[in-house]
Design a protein around this motif. Sequence first.
Motif, PDB file in Angstrom:
ATOM      1  N   ALA A   1      35.499  15.116   0.238  1.00  0.00           N
ATOM      2  CA  ALA A   1      36.776  14.541   0.625  1.00  0.00           C
ATOM      3  C   ALA A   1      37.878  15.534   0.266  1.00  0.00           C
ATOM      4  CB  ALA A   1      37.008  13.222  -0.097  1.00  0.00           C
ATOM      5  N   ILE A   2      38.815  15.736   1.181  1.00  0.00           N
ATOM      6  CA  ILE A   2      39.961  16.608   0.935  1.00  0.00           C
ATOM      7  C   ILE A   2      41.121  15.720   0.510  1.00  0.00           C
ATOM      8  CG2 ILE A   2      41.560  18.252   1.955  1.00  0.00           C
ATOM      9  CD1 ILE A   2      38.654  19.276   1.613  1.00  0.00           C
ATOM     10  N   VAL A   3      41.571  15.896  -0.727  1.00  0.00           N
ATOM     11  CA  VAL A   3      42.576  15.015  -1.315  1.00  0.00           C
ATOM     12  C   VAL A   3      43.886  15.780  -1.475  1.00  0.00           C
ATOM     13  CG1 VAL A   3      43.134  13.482  -3.229  1.00  0.00           C
ATOM     14  CG2 VAL A   3      40.732  13.820  -2.561  1.00  0.00           C
ATOM     15  N   LEU A   4      44.905  15.358  -0.737  1.00  0.00           N
ATOM     16  CA  LEU A   4      46.228  15.968  -0.834  1.00  0.00           C
ATOM     17  C   LEU A   4      47.065  15.138  -1.804  1.00  0.00           C
ATOM     18  CD1 LEU A   4      46.944  16.699   2.954  1.00  0.00           C
ATOM     19  CD2 LEU A   4      45.539  18.000   1.315  1.00  0.00           C
ATOM     20  N   VAL A   5      47.420  15.746  -2.916  1.00  0.00           N
ATOM     21  CA  VAL A   5      48.114  15.032  -3.989  1.00  0.00           C
ATOM     22  C   VAL A   5      49.622  15.246  -3.871  1.00  0.00           C
ATOM     23  CG1 VAL A   5      48.305  14.718  -6.482  1.00  0.00           C
ATOM     24  CG2 VAL A   5      46.098  15.356  -5.462  1.00  0.00           C
ATOM     25  N   ARG A   6      50.334  14.173  -3.606  1.00  0.00           N
ATOM     26  CA  ARG A   6      51.796  14.179  -3.476  1.00  0.00           C
ATOM     27  C   ARG A   6      52.318  15.266  -2.528  1.00  0.00           C
ATOM     28  NH1 ARG A   6      50.454  13.715  -8.695  1.00  0.00           N
ATOM     29  NH2 ARG A   6      51.003  15.880  -9.127  1.00  0.00           N
ATOM     30  N   PRO A   7      51.767  15.353  -1.341  1.00  0.00           N
ATOM     31  CA  PRO A   7      52.257  16.376  -0.403  1.00  0.00           C
ATOM     32  C   PRO A   7      53.703  16.108  -0.028  1.00  0.00           C
ATOM     33  CG  PRO A   7      50.846  14.807   0.733  1.00  0.00           C
ATOM     34  CD  PRO A   7      50.721  14.495  -0.738  1.00  0.00           C
ATOM     35  N   GLN A   8      54.468  17.180   0.195  1.00  0.00           N
ATOM     36  CA  GLN A   8      55.905  17.036   0.376  1.00  0.00           C
ATOM     37  C   GLN A   8      56.353  17.081   1.837  1.00  0.00           C
ATOM     38  OE1 GLN A   8      56.566  20.351  -2.352  1.00  0.00           O
ATOM     39  NE2 GLN A   8      57.722  18.983  -3.688  1.00  0.00           N
ATOM     40  N   MET A   9      55.655  17.830   2.669  1.00  0.00           N
ATOM     41  CA  MET A   9      56.101  18.012   4.045  1.00  0.00           C
ATOM     42  C   MET A   9      55.031  17.560   5.031  1.00  0.00           C
ATOM     43  SD  MET A   9      57.901  21.777   3.792  1.00  0.00           S
ATOM     44  CE  MET A   9      58.371  21.715   5.532  1.00  0.00           C
ATOM     45  N   GLY A  10      55.451  16.769   6.013  1.00  0.00           N
ATOM     46  CA  GLY A  10      54.511  16.316   7.024  1.00  0.00           C
ATOM     47  C   GLY A  10      53.856  17.463   7.769  1.00  0.00           C
ATOM     48  N   GLU A  11      54.625  18.540   8.007  1.00  0.00           N
ATOM     49  CA  GLU A  11      54.077  19.692   8.715  1.00  0.00           C
ATOM     50  C   GLU A  11      52.869  20.275   7.984  1.00  0.00           C
ATOM     51  OE1 GLU A  11      58.475  19.545   9.756  1.00  0.00           O
ATOM     52  OE2 GLU A  11      57.205  19.185   8.004  1.00  0.00           O
TER      53      GLU A  11
ATOM     54  N   ASN B   1      39.015  22.296  12.218  1.00  0.00           N
ATOM     55  CA  ASN B   1      38.444  23.574  12.644  1.00  0.00           C
ATOM     56  C   ASN B   1      37.067  23.805  12.046  1.00  0.00           C
ATOM     57  OD1 ASN B   1      41.608  25.358  12.631  1.00  0.00           O
ATOM     58  ND2 ASN B   1      40.492  24.515  14.365  1.00  0.00           N
ATOM     59  N   PHE B   2      36.866  23.346  10.815  1.00  0.00           N
ATOM     60  CA  PHE B   2      35.640  23.679  10.101  1.00  0.00           C
ATOM     61  C   PHE B   2      34.797  22.455   9.736  1.00  0.00           C
ATOM     62  CE2 PHE B   2      36.390  28.051  10.090  1.00  0.00           C
ATOM     63  CZ  PHE B   2      37.740  28.258   9.910  1.00  0.00           C
ATOM     64  N   GLY B   3      34.899  21.405  10.547  1.00  0.00           N
ATOM     65  CA  GLY B   3      33.957  20.311  10.460  1.00  0.00           C
ATOM     66  C   GLY B   3      34.195  19.298   9.360  1.00  0.00           C
ATOM     67  N   LEU B   4      35.397  19.254   8.812  1.00  0.00           N
ATOM     68  CA  LEU B   4      35.730  18.256   7.790  1.00  0.00           C
ATOM     69  C   LEU B   4      36.659  17.204   8.395  1.00  0.00           C
ATOM     70  CD1 LEU B   4      36.439  20.669   4.803  1.00  0.00           C
ATOM     71  CD2 LEU B   4      34.424  19.215   5.090  1.00  0.00           C
ATOM     72  N   ASP B   5      36.450  15.931   8.060  1.00  0.00           N
ATOM     73  CA  ASP B   5      37.298  14.892   8.655  1.00  0.00           C
ATOM     74  C   ASP B   5      37.638  13.772   7.678  1.00  0.00           C
ATOM     75  OD1 ASP B   5      34.537  13.496  10.658  1.00  0.00           O
ATOM     76  OD2 ASP B   5      34.919  13.473   8.500  1.00  0.00           O
ATOM     77  N   ARG B   6      37.449  14.003   6.392  1.00  0.00           N
ATOM     78  CA  ARG B   6      37.743  12.945   5.413  1.00  0.00           C
ATOM     79  C   ARG B   6      38.913  13.356   4.538  1.00  0.00           C
ATOM     80  NH1 ARG B   6      31.391  11.528   4.073  1.00  0.00           N
ATOM     81  NH2 ARG B   6      30.854  11.122   6.253  1.00  0.00           N
ATOM     82  N   MET B   7      40.092  12.969   4.961  1.00  0.00           N
ATOM     83  CA  MET B   7      41.314  13.284   4.223  1.00  0.00           C
ATOM     84  C   MET B   7      41.780  12.068   3.439  1.00  0.00           C
ATOM     85  SD  MET B   7      45.079  14.465   5.678  1.00  0.00           S
ATOM     86  CE  MET B   7      44.642  16.164   6.028  1.00  0.00           C
ATOM     87  N   ARG B   8      42.198  12.320   2.207  1.00  0.00           N
ATOM     88  CA  ARG B   8      42.811  11.288   1.380  1.00  0.00           C
ATOM     89  C   ARG B   8      44.186  11.790   0.966  1.00  0.00           C
ATOM     90  NH1 ARG B   8      37.714   9.104  -2.410  1.00  0.00           N
ATOM     91  NH2 ARG B   8      36.250   8.888  -0.657  1.00  0.00           N
ATOM     92  N   ILE B   9      45.195  10.951   1.102  1.00  0.00           N
ATOM     93  CA  ILE B   9      46.573  11.344   0.814  1.00  0.00           C
ATOM     94  C   ILE B   9      47.110  10.482  -0.311  1.00  0.00           C
ATOM     95  CG2 ILE B   9      48.872  11.661   1.783  1.00  0.00           C
ATOM     96  CD1 ILE B   9      47.586  11.742   4.560  1.00  0.00           C
ATOM     97  N   VAL B  10      47.590  11.146  -1.356  1.00  0.00           N
ATOM     98  CA  VAL B  10      48.097  10.443  -2.532  1.00  0.00           C
ATOM     99  C   VAL B  10      49.619  10.559  -2.589  1.00  0.00           C
ATOM    100  CG1 VAL B  10      48.057  10.304  -5.047  1.00  0.00           C
ATOM    101  CG2 VAL B  10      45.968  10.916  -3.792  1.00  0.00           C
ATOM    102  N   ALA B  11      50.300   9.439  -2.491  1.00  0.00           N
ATOM    103  CA  ALA B  11      51.746   9.340  -2.681  1.00  0.00           C
ATOM    104  C   ALA B  11      52.534  10.423  -1.953  1.00  0.00           C
ATOM    105  CB  ALA B  11      52.078   9.369  -4.177  1.00  0.00           C
ATOM    106  N   PRO B  12      52.448  10.485  -0.624  1.00  0.00           N
ATOM    107  CA  PRO B  12      53.221  11.496   0.103  1.00  0.00           C
ATOM    108  C   PRO B  12      54.717  11.278  -0.061  1.00  0.00           C
ATOM    109  CG  PRO B  12      52.299   9.878   1.614  1.00  0.00           C
ATOM    110  CD  PRO B  12      51.687   9.595   0.272  1.00  0.00           C
ATOM    111  N   ARG B  13      55.448  12.350  -0.262  1.00  0.00           N
ATOM    112  CA  ARG B  13      56.886  12.243  -0.555  1.00  0.00           C
ATOM    113  C   ARG B  13      57.658  11.519   0.529  1.00  0.00           C
ATOM    114  NH1 ARG B  13      60.383  17.603  -0.250  1.00  0.00           N
ATOM    115  NH2 ARG B  13      59.991  17.122   1.966  1.00  0.00           N
ATOM    116  N   ASP B  14      57.328  11.819   1.808  1.00  0.00           N
ATOM    117  CA  ASP B  14      58.095  11.266   2.920  1.00  0.00           C
ATOM    118  C   ASP B  14      57.444  10.046   3.555  1.00  0.00           C
ATOM    119  OD1 ASP B  14      59.023  14.618   3.977  1.00  0.00           O
ATOM    120  OD2 ASP B  14      59.938  13.283   2.500  1.00  0.00           O
ATOM    121  N   GLY B  15      56.533   9.417   2.840  1.00  0.00           N
ATOM    122  CA  GLY B  15      55.891   8.211   3.355  1.00  0.00           C
ATOM    123  C   GLY B  15      54.795   8.514   4.361  1.00  0.00           C
TER     124      GLY B  15
END
Length: 248
Positions: free
Chosen positions: A9-19, A30-44
């Motif tokens: 699982a790819i876990v993005l912790v408090r990412p700040q920018m949607g881009e 691109n490389f066959g991964l599709d399980r993203m987890r997002i923790v408390a994104p700054r911009d919702g």
Amino acid sequence: MPSDKAQPAIVLVRPQMGENIGAAARAMWNFGLDRMRIVAPRDGWPNSRAVAMSSGAGRLLDEAQLYDDLPGALGDCTYVFATTARPREMTKPVYSPERAMQLAAEKLAAGEKVAVLFGPERAGLENDDIARANAIITVPVNPDYASLNLGQCVLLVAYEWMRQTGDVVHLSDAPGPKGEWATGLEIEKLAEHYEQRLDEAGFFFPPEKAEGMQQNLRNLWSRMRLTRADVQMLHGIMRQMVRWKERG
């Protein structure tokens, strides 16, 4: 739905920018991964800028799991890697992306659930985040400029994941266009052909430099990694040049 293939699982912790979230999704796809987890994104969440940047990986974002805190995102994981470019005073094993993804593949094959943490763009993961990880992934980068964009960091790890689990053909193992590399004997005959004709043309001059010039020419052939078709063409070029000269 996410694929059934075991993967971290790819876990993005408090990412700040949607881009950057979108760029990370694109790199994963691109490389066959599709399980993203997002923790408390700054911009919702959801975030329209993430979708715009994902360039076709919008379904991955639609299926991304949202968490309020990191413990919740790691609740079902048995082994966690944390990515960081800064040295940390922690007694944890430190791996390159390549070795980390080798280990991830081994643990997933054994039935474990693996996650990789990526920190926010401004300063990366905090020590409290890394304290929840079993190991650290550090990328060898320029020490004077060690900061990586979130999407770039995800791309590096995702690429190494594909290398460990995909059918990657490395250049050194790839066959020639017709599956026929030239043999040592064929290269030797080519070198002799050129040396003979160039000697007749007075190319190896002055005499005291002839041996070194011939060695340079031999080195040229060995660096080029020729196929049999290449060798035949080069023989043909020299023969045609000699015929052209003789006609003149």
